[in-house]
Write an enzyme that holds these catalytic residues in place. Structure first.
Site, mmCIF file in Angstrom:
data_model
loop_
_atom_site.group_PDB
_atom_site.id
_atom_site.type_symbol
_atom_site.label_atom_id
_atom_site.label_comp_id
_atom_site.label_asym_id
_atom_site.label_seq_id
_atom_site.Cartn_x
_atom_site.Cartn_y
_atom_site.Cartn_z
ATOM 1 N N LYS A 191 0.826 -1.213 0.000
ATOM 2 C CA LYS A 191 0.000 0.000 0.000
ATOM 3 C C LYS A 191 0.854 1.254 0.000
ATOM 4 O O LYS A 191 0.409 2.316 -0.456
ATOM 5 C CB LYS A 191 -0.976 -0.021 1.181
ATOM 6 C CG LYS A 191 -0.329 -0.171 2.557
ATOM 7 C CD LYS A 191 0.038 1.143 3.207
ATOM 8 C CE LYS A 191 0.737 0.929 4.534
ATOM 9 N NZ LYS A 191 1.102 2.209 5.190
ATOM 10 N N ARG A 255 3.012 9.575 5.344
ATOM 11 C CA ARG A 255 4.363 9.895 4.883
ATOM 12 C C ARG A 255 4.555 9.561 3.407
ATOM 13 O O ARG A 255 5.139 10.342 2.650
ATOM 14 C CB ARG A 255 5.393 9.157 5.739
ATOM 15 C CG ARG A 255 5.476 9.669 7.158
ATOM 16 C CD ARG A 255 6.344 8.805 8.033
ATOM 17 N NE ARG A 255 5.702 7.526 8.335
ATOM 18 C CZ ARG A 255 6.252 6.590 9.105
ATOM 19 N NH1 ARG A 255 7.447 6.766 9.623
ATOM 20 N NH2 ARG A 255 5.606 5.473 9.349
#
Length: 335
Positions: A191, A255
């Site tokens: 992912k 992030r």
């Protein structure tokens, strides 16, 4: 009366600190920080300002910069260092952890060079220990703020997972169990690459329809590779698959999404990572994932474009032009 189970978390980043805080509400918990100043701040001020700002941490949570001390105390060991640092960290305490102590990974990457998943690295470093992971759609700061979330403890032995669930659960943090360690771990790895693509979509302002397409087709790529490697495809429809994917691709705090956005807005990869100031696993993982895709003969056009951007062979604009050229067959076919 039996002594309470002592949880030790290695790694005082945002997620490691958050998991230690969850456990500290239930049982004695020690957090190992590489930096002694961080350990002192947690012990004296009950916060980790670098990663979690002024958010308060449980008073009962302790921290140390002594790795051997941490290893000696563990009844349950949680490895929260980045995937590239798992082996070097555990090598220092391989003879210090008591036998049969369960070990959970928090890392969502692959070891450079070996292509091993974190649980595989742990099993090599600490043979004979029950090994698993804690993973899910978990944005650390939201959990510290007390917002509801859920995660999965995955171990091959369901009895171990069942015993570990209550150590991290709370009224607002639900912990499920799963025995598909491979599938749960791959979801967390893959992912991150889709999240970089989603961030590039944000930076290029390509629209919500395109972002939705990237998420949906990215999930299809994740599932195809996972199934080819032996994972249960149903796992990717759960918290560690589509759940983690949605959180990572949509959250402003993500992030990997932010790195993709920074690159699309004109930064180099190195500049984007430097601005982030934290590890973005997808940047390091993308080349390794494409090696796996070739080994297992799985088409992954989104991951391929992300890897090309990260390697400097492609621009974000070129990547999205390339994706538009991919032939569309049946929805459940390869591309």
């Amino acid at each position: 009366m039996a002594r309470p189970v002592r949880v030790v978390v290695l790694g005082a980043g945002s997620w490691g600190t958050t998991v230690a805080g969850l456990a500290a509400h239930n049982t004695p918990t020690l957090l190992w920080a590489r930096n002694s100043d961080t350990a002192d701040e947690i012990n004296n001020e009950h916060r980790n300002s670098r990663y979690l700002g002024d958010r308060p941490l449980p008073d009962s949570m302790r921290s140390t910069a002594d790795l051997v001390e941490a290893a000696h105390e563990a009844d349950v060991l949680v490895v929260g260092v980045p995937s590239h640092a798992v082996r070097s960290t555990l090598a220092q305490i391989a003879n210090e952890v008591r036998a049969w102590v369960p070990v959970l990974s928090l890392a969502k990457g692959l070891e450079p060079g070996t292509r091993l998943r974190p649980t595989e690295v742990i099993a090599e470093c600490l043979p004979g220990h029950p090994v698993g992971l804690l993973a899910g759609p978990n944005i650390a700061r939201e959990i510290v703020d007390g917002l509801a979330a859920a995660s999965v403890v995955a171990t091959q032995d369901v009895r171990v997972a069942t015993a570990l669930q209550p150590l991290f659960a709370s009224a607002v943090f639900r912990v499920y169990r799963n025995t598909d360690v491979l599938g749960c771990e791959l979801g967390g790895v893959l992912k991150n690459i889709v999240a970089i693509a989603s961030g590039m979509a944000d930076g290029l302002d390509v629209g919500d329809n395109t972002r939705a397409m990237v998420l949906a087709r990215g999930l299809a790529e994740m599932t195809r590779l996972g199934e080819a490697m032996g994972a249960n495809p149903r796992t990717f429809a759960g918290l560690t698959g589509v759940g983690d994917l949605i959180a990572t691709c949509m959250s402003p705090s993500s992030r990997n999404r932010r790195v993709g956005e920074y690159i699309a807005r004109g930064m180099t990869v190195d500049e984007a990572v430097a601005k982030l100031g934290q590890v973005a696993e997808g940047v390091k993982t993308a080349p390794t994932v494409m090696e796996l895709a070739r080994d297992y003969n799985v088409e992954m056009p989104i991951a391929a474009e992300v890897e090309a951007v990260v390697a400097g062979r492609q621009t974000p604009e070129g990547a999205y032009r390339g994706l538009r050229k991919v032939a569309a067959g049946g929805e459940h076919e390869v591309a």
